[in-house]
Design a protein around this motif. Structure first.
Motif, mmCIF file in Angstrom:
data_model
loop_
_atom_site.group_PDB
_atom_site.id
_atom_site.type_symbol
_atom_site.label_atom_id
_atom_site.label_comp_id
_atom_site.label_asym_id
_atom_site.label_seq_id
_atom_site.Cartn_x
_atom_site.Cartn_y
_atom_site.Cartn_z
ATOM 1 N N LYS A 79 -23.753 -6.658 -10.112
ATOM 2 C CA LYS A 79 -24.555 -6.736 -11.339
ATOM 3 C C LYS A 79 -24.447 -5.451 -12.139
ATOM 4 O O LYS A 79 -24.348 -5.485 -13.370
ATOM 5 C CB LYS A 79 -26.023 -7.013 -11.002
ATOM 6 C CG LYS A 79 -26.294 -8.435 -10.608
ATOM 7 C CD LYS A 79 -27.783 -8.625 -10.331
ATOM 8 C CE LYS A 79 -28.127 -10.054 -9.990
ATOM 9 N NZ LYS A 79 -29.567 -10.217 -9.719
ATOM 10 N N ILE A 80 -24.463 -4.314 -11.448
ATOM 11 C CA ILE A 80 -24.341 -3.029 -12.144
ATOM 12 C C ILE A 80 -22.978 -2.923 -12.822
ATOM 13 O O ILE A 80 -22.878 -2.531 -13.986
ATOM 14 C CB ILE A 80 -24.578 -1.855 -11.165
ATOM 15 C CG1 ILE A 80 -26.055 -1.788 -10.787
ATOM 16 C CG2 ILE A 80 -24.108 -0.537 -11.765
ATOM 17 C CD1 ILE A 80 -26.384 -0.774 -9.719
ATOM 18 N N LEU A 81 -21.917 -3.308 -12.115
ATOM 19 C CA LEU A 81 -20.578 -3.247 -12.720
ATOM 20 C C LEU A 81 -20.451 -4.206 -13.896
ATOM 21 O O LEU A 81 -19.797 -3.889 -14.899
ATOM 22 C CB LEU A 81 -19.501 -3.535 -11.671
ATOM 23 C CG LEU A 81 -19.279 -2.445 -10.631
ATOM 24 C CD1 LEU A 81 -18.166 -2.840 -9.675
ATOM 25 C CD2 LEU A 81 -18.976 -1.102 -11.273
ATOM 26 N N GLN A 82 -21.079 -5.384 -13.809
ATOM 27 C CA GLN A 82 -21.059 -6.327 -14.929
ATOM 28 C C GLN A 82 -21.785 -5.750 -16.136
ATOM 29 O O GLN A 82 -21.322 -5.881 -17.270
ATOM 30 C CB GLN A 82 -21.680 -7.657 -14.522
ATOM 31 C CG GLN A 82 -20.809 -8.480 -13.609
ATOM 32 C CD GLN A 82 -21.524 -9.717 -13.075
ATOM 33 O OE1 GLN A 82 -22.716 -9.904 -13.286
ATOM 34 N NE2 GLN A 82 -20.781 -10.549 -12.358
ATOM 35 N N ALA A 83 -22.928 -5.110 -15.894
ATOM 36 C CA ALA A 83 -23.673 -4.505 -16.995
ATOM 37 C C ALA A 83 -22.876 -3.352 -17.610
ATOM 38 O O ALA A 83 -22.814 -3.208 -18.836
ATOM 39 C CB ALA A 83 -25.028 -4.014 -16.498
ATOM 40 N N LEU A 127 -30.696 -0.645 -12.987
ATOM 41 C CA LEU A 127 -29.983 -1.750 -13.618
ATOM 42 C C LEU A 127 -30.778 -2.298 -14.794
ATOM 43 O O LEU A 127 -30.227 -2.527 -15.878
ATOM 44 C CB LEU A 127 -29.704 -2.862 -12.605
ATOM 45 C CG LEU A 127 -29.098 -4.144 -13.155
ATOM 46 C CD1 LEU A 127 -27.730 -3.882 -13.779
ATOM 47 C CD2 LEU A 127 -29.000 -5.193 -12.063
ATOM 48 N N LYS A 128 -32.090 -2.508 -14.609
ATOM 49 C CA LYS A 128 -32.932 -3.006 -15.706
ATOM 50 C C LYS A 128 -32.951 -2.030 -16.870
ATOM 51 O O LYS A 128 -32.901 -2.441 -18.036
ATOM 52 C CB LYS A 128 -34.346 -3.262 -15.196
ATOM 53 C CG LYS A 128 -34.454 -4.488 -14.322
ATOM 54 C CD LYS A 128 -35.863 -4.706 -13.837
ATOM 55 C CE LYS A 128 -35.913 -5.904 -12.893
ATOM 56 N NZ LYS A 128 -37.238 -6.114 -12.313
ATOM 57 N N GLU A 129 -33.008 -0.740 -16.555
ATOM 58 C CA GLU A 129 -32.995 0.275 -17.603
ATOM 59 C C GLU A 129 -31.681 0.241 -18.376
ATOM 60 O O GLU A 129 -31.669 0.316 -19.613
ATOM 61 C CB GLU A 129 -33.216 1.652 -16.991
ATOM 62 C CG GLU A 129 -33.329 2.765 -18.001
ATOM 63 C CD GLU A 129 -33.593 4.107 -17.335
ATOM 64 O OE1 GLU A 129 -33.152 5.120 -17.916
ATOM 65 O OE2 GLU A 129 -34.205 4.143 -16.266
ATOM 66 N N LEU A 130 -30.575 0.093 -17.674
ATOM 67 C CA LEU A 130 -29.265 0.009 -18.321
ATOM 68 C C LEU A 130 -29.181 -1.230 -19.203
ATOM 69 O O LEU A 130 -28.698 -1.163 -20.343
ATOM 70 C CB LEU A 130 -28.159 -0.011 -17.268
ATOM 71 C CG LEU A 130 -26.726 -0.186 -17.769
ATOM 72 C CD1 LEU A 130 -26.316 0.961 -18.680
ATOM 73 C CD2 LEU A 130 -25.771 -0.302 -16.597
ATOM 74 N N GLU A 131 -29.663 -2.368 -18.694
ATOM 75 C CA GLU A 131 -29.641 -3.606 -19.484
ATOM 76 C C GLU A 131 -30.504 -3.485 -20.737
ATOM 77 O O GLU A 131 -30.112 -3.955 -21.803
ATOM 78 C CB GLU A 131 -30.103 -4.784 -18.623
ATOM 79 C CG GLU A 131 -29.073 -5.177 -17.570
ATOM 80 C CD GLU A 131 -29.585 -6.215 -16.587
ATOM 81 O OE1 GLU A 131 -30.828 -6.375 -16.458
ATOM 82 O OE2 GLU A 131 -28.743 -6.866 -15.935
ATOM 83 N N LYS A 132 -31.667 -2.839 -20.622
ATOM 84 C CA LYS A 132 -32.533 -2.635 -21.801
ATOM 85 C C LYS A 132 -31.826 -1.765 -22.831
ATOM 86 O O LYS A 132 -31.853 -2.050 -24.032
ATOM 87 C CB LYS A 132 -33.839 -1.968 -21.401
ATOM 88 C CG LYS A 132 -34.821 -2.877 -20.726
ATOM 89 C CD LYS A 132 -36.100 -2.122 -20.363
ATOM 90 C CE LYS A 132 -37.046 -2.975 -19.564
ATOM 91 N NZ LYS A 132 -38.248 -2.230 -19.136
#
Length: 139
Positions: A79-83, A127-132
């Motif tokens: 998920k992190i790599l996808q983001a 991950l949530k912080e990166l997506e935001k």
């Protein structure tokens, strides 16, 4: 012709032999080969045995709990790599990919259940912080 092994045994070239082998057949064949080919048969066994020790499987079977944690970690990494792949700047994308790889490799040896769960929780927050941040950049 190449010697074709069953899916676990790598391909090794032995002239004049072309068959699918199991471990037992491989040992039998190595004894039945002519002296010139026997050496290559023994080499084939050595190659196969050396491949066993370099597999990605752990030396000890995982418990169900360890297996589930491992799956959580792998899912988080994906998920992190996808983001990260959504980052528009190529340099920043490479930097973040290296950062994620280094973080996961650095913590690879962690064995305590509480520590691993804390790292998974921390990784999900990052991950949530990166997506935001990515969603704000798109808006």
């Amino acid at each position: 012709m190449p010697l074709i092994y069953n899916n676990l045994i790598p391909e090794v070239l032995i002239p004049g032999v072309h068959m699918s082998l199991t471990i037992g057949k491989l040992l039998f064949l190595s004894c039945a080969l002519s002296p010139g080919h026997k050496r290559k048969g023994v080499e084939a066994i050595q190659v196969w045995l050396s491949g066993l020790s370099s597999t990605r499987l752990p030396p000890v079977a995982l418990t169900l709990k360890q297996f589930m944690r491992r799956q959580q970690v792998l899912l988080l990494y994906r998920k992190i790599l996808q983001a990260i792949s959504q980052v528009p700047n190529e340099y920043d994308c490479k930097y973040l990919q290296n950062w994620a790889r280094e973080e996961f490799q650095r913590n690879k040896s962690a064995t305590e259940e509480d520590t691993i769960q804390m790292m998974i929780t921390q990784g999900n927050l990052q991950l949530k912080e990166l997506e935001k941040t990515l969603n704000l950049a798109k808006a």
